[in-house]
Scaffold this active site. Structure first.
Site, PDB file in Angstrom:
ATOM      1  N   ASN A  54      64.742  33.019   7.944  1.00 22.50           N
ATOM      2  CA  ASN A  54      63.915  32.309   6.953  1.00 22.50           C
ATOM      3  C   ASN A  54      63.567  30.934   7.509  1.00 22.50           C
ATOM      4  OD1 ASN A  54      65.968  30.273   6.006  1.00 22.50           O
ATOM      5  ND2 ASN A  54      67.059  32.167   5.512  1.00 22.50           N
ATOM      6  N   PHE A  98      72.538  25.066  -3.980  1.00 22.31           N
ATOM      7  CA  PHE A  98      71.126  24.674  -3.942  1.00 22.31           C
ATOM      8  C   PHE A  98      70.301  25.830  -4.478  1.00 22.31           C
ATOM      9  CE2 PHE A  98      70.316  20.700  -1.485  1.00 22.31           C
ATOM     10  CZ  PHE A  98      71.637  20.319  -1.321  1.00 22.31           C
ATOM     11  N   LYS A 136      70.736  30.197 -12.573  1.00 24.37           N
ATOM     12  CA  LYS A 136      71.478  30.431 -11.324  1.00 24.37           C
ATOM     13  C   LYS A 136      72.851  29.765 -11.385  1.00 24.37           C
ATOM     14  CE  LYS A 136      68.778  30.970  -7.779  1.00 24.37           C
ATOM     15  NZ  LYS A 136      67.789  30.632  -6.730  1.00 24.37           N
TER      16      LYS A 136
HETATM   17  N1  CTP Z   1      73.907  31.486  -1.381  1.00 22.78           N
HETATM   18  C1  CTP Z   1      75.082  31.910  -0.776  1.00 22.78           C
HETATM   19  N2  CTP Z   1      75.194  33.184  -0.327  1.00 22.78           N
HETATM   20  C2  CTP Z   1      74.173  34.055  -0.461  1.00 22.78           C
HETATM   21  C3  CTP Z   1      72.962  33.632  -1.078  1.00 22.78           C
HETATM   22  C4  CTP Z   1      72.864  32.333  -1.516  1.00 22.78           C
HETATM   23  O1  CTP Z   1      76.023  31.115  -0.648  1.00 22.78           O
HETATM   24  N3  CTP Z   1      74.306  35.296  -0.033  1.00 22.78           N
HETATM   25  C5  CTP Z   1      73.819  30.119  -1.900  1.00 22.78           C
HETATM   26  C6  CTP Z   1      72.848  29.221  -1.196  1.00 22.78           C
HETATM   27  O2  CTP Z   1      73.486  28.502  -0.156  1.00 22.78           O
HETATM   28  C7  CTP Z   1      72.399  28.298  -2.311  1.00 22.78           C
HETATM   29  C8  CTP Z   1      72.461  29.166  -3.544  1.00 22.78           C
HETATM   30  O3  CTP Z   1      73.332  30.234  -3.205  1.00 22.78           O
HETATM   31  O4  CTP Z   1      73.323  27.255  -2.522  1.00 22.78           O
HETATM   32  C9  CTP Z   1      71.153  29.687  -4.036  1.00 22.78           C
HETATM   33  O5  CTP Z   1      70.568  30.560  -3.165  1.00 22.78           O
HETATM   34  P1  CTP Z   1      69.166  31.259  -3.498  1.00 22.78           P
HETATM   35  O6  CTP Z   1      68.862  32.165  -2.373  1.00 22.78           O
HETATM   36  O7  CTP Z   1      68.162  30.243  -3.834  1.00 22.78           O
HETATM   37  O8  CTP Z   1      69.512  32.052  -4.807  1.00 22.78           O
HETATM   38  P2  CTP Z   1      69.743  33.554  -5.035  1.00 22.78           P
HETATM   39  O9  CTP Z   1      71.057  33.713  -5.658  1.00 22.78           O
HETATM   40  O10 CTP Z   1      69.513  34.317  -3.782  1.00 22.78           O
HETATM   41  O11 CTP Z   1      68.661  33.930  -6.117  1.00 22.78           O
HETATM   42  P3  CTP Z   1      67.132  34.333  -5.904  1.00 22.78           P
HETATM   43  O12 CTP Z   1      67.014  34.957  -4.547  1.00 22.78           O
HETATM   44  O13 CTP Z   1      66.921  35.255  -7.012  1.00 22.78           O
HETATM   45  O14 CTP Z   1      66.351  33.072  -6.020  1.00 22.78           O
END
Ligand code: CTP
Length: 397
Positions: A208, A323, A337
């Site tokens: 990403n 975040f 979230k």
């Molecule tokens: N995060 C994590 N482990 C994952 C996915 C996300 O620790 N497998 C953490 C990120 O570091 C961030 C937070 O979760 O602090 C939010 O991640 P985000 O990708 O924005 O949220 P998602 O839970 O994936 O929700 P969505 O994809 O529906 O936005």
């Protein structure tokens, strides 16, 4: 915070010298007195008049200025401050410091002093990466010189990479950190940062656009407040911060293992953009083009590292911060979230392409806590980091 502190600020000759003007203002706002010293080269970038006007003090420029020698003398000048700050510090002044040369006022002051010295390097990325500069930095760090930055970013010379001087507020945070109080001393903070790479086969991966800039700035700000930081980073674009324990990982699974191994911690900040999915069975051989059709990738869900740590029954860090990168309905999604993952705070930001936030130098965040949502004005990622680190320190205090 810097009341009664005198900073001898040496500006050397780089385009970043213009930021030195703002630095003077920021230091004085916090109560510091600033004695400015300009090298000849610095005078090509900022005028003695503007420096003197902002500092409210005489500018020292020449080693052989006999009036100054009678007034004060360079030895006394070098020892009259509580801290000598070199910002910007060029590759040249760093080389002189490493060699102990004294061929102008700035280098002579640095050699004659018994005062702590801090530098904020600024130079072209290749000059920064050059083994000679890195050797010199190692040498002066060994001599006890504190180094702030540099940051990654677009440079005046048109290149991109490490070498851009830290922002004035980052330097001020480091100066404040030097004088203490360092409210996070003795506190262990885990910071995750950067993207993850999820392999498709040995040569291809899914990634990403996260640069790692916000997580890196945050780790730096936490270190400035005295924290012991374990920095778990995916393959980021920006150079990792100094003075942290770096654990470099590639995949979400490796990041989770690294976070688990780093526990216990007083706080854990999850700034990484972790891939939600991985390829279920990544090939251990390179996928080849085939007449039989296109490859089909099947995905499997990655562990949610933030949720896992937030919901630990035992050994949960006192403060867990996530975040949320959103493109619409930012507060609603981020609030949901926070509840879903069980973390204490969510730092939400709008990463729609038109905001220029993902991969850019600035951020506009909304801090979501149990008190509701608190929108912060748009500011540099460094300033977001400084403010967030201070909030973390208050929460752990
Ligand atoms: N995060 C994590 N482990 C994952 C996915 C996300 O620790 N497998 C953490 C990120 O570091 C961030 C937070 O979760 O602090 C939010 O991640 P985000 O990708 O924005 O949220 P998602 O839970 O994936 O929700 P969505 O994809 O529906 O936005």
């Amino acid at each position: 915070m810097l009341q009664d502190k005198r900073i001898l600020l040496i500006l050397t000759g780089g385009i970043a010298a213009y930021k030195g003007l703002d630095l003077i203002r920021r230091l004085r706002e916090r109560g510091a007195a600033v004695t400015p010293v300009l090298t000849r080269a610095a005078e090509q970038f900022v005028t003695p008049l503007s420096v003197a006007a902002l500092a409210g003090e005489k500018v020292y420029r020449d080693l052989f200025d006999l009036t100054d020698e009678a007034e004060m003398g360079h030895i006394q000048l070098s020892r009259s401050a509580d801290l000598i700050l070199v910002a910007p510090a060029t590759a040249d002044i760093i080389a002189k410091m490493a060699q102990g040369r004294a061929d102008d006022l700035a280098s002579t002051l640095l050699l004659a002093t018994d005062t702590p010295v801090m530098i904020a390097p600024a130079m072209n990325v290749r000059m920064w990466d050059h083994p000679a500069t890195q050797r010199n930095l190692t040498r002066i760090a060994g001599d006890g010189v504190a180094v702030v930055g540099p940051n990654d970013g677009d440079m005046a010379c048109g290149e991109f990479g490490p070498g851009r001087m830290s922002e004035p507020l980052e330097i001020v945070a480091a100066v404040e950190g030097h004088f203490g109080p360092r409210p996070l001393t003795g506190k262990h903070v885990i910071v995750t940062s950067g993207p993850t790479h999820e392999p498709i086969d040995p040569v291809r991966y899914i990634a990403n656009r996260s640069s790692g800039a916000q997580g890196t700035a945050l780790a730096r700000a936490l270190v400035a407040l005295g924290a012991d930081v374990t920095f778990v980073t995916g393959p980021a674009d920006v150079a990792p911060p100094a003075d942290v324990k770096i654990v470099a990982v590639e995949t979400a699974h490796e990041m989770k293992d690294a976070v688990d191994a780093a526990l216990p911690a007083d706080a854990a900040i999850f700034a990484a953009a972790v891939a939600d999915w991985r390829v279920a069975s990544a090939s251990d051989q390179k996928l080849k083009k085939s007449k039989d059709g296109l490859p089909v990738l099947t995905f499997a869900e990655n562990p949610d590292i933030l949720a896992g740590v937030s919901q630990l029954a035992t050994g949960r860090p006192g403060l867990v911060v996530g975040f949320a990168a959103e493109t619409h309905d930012v507060v609603a999604h981020a609030t949901a979230k926070r509840a879903r993952k069980g973390c204490d705070w969510i730092v939400a930001n709008d990463v729609s392409p038109e905001t220029g936030i993902m991969g850019g130098p600035e951020n506009a965040v909304i801090l979501i806590t149990d008190q509701g949502s608190d929108p912060w004005p748009r500011m540099s990622k460094a300033d977001v980091a400084t403010r967030l680190a201070q909030r973390i320190a208050n929460a752990l205090g």
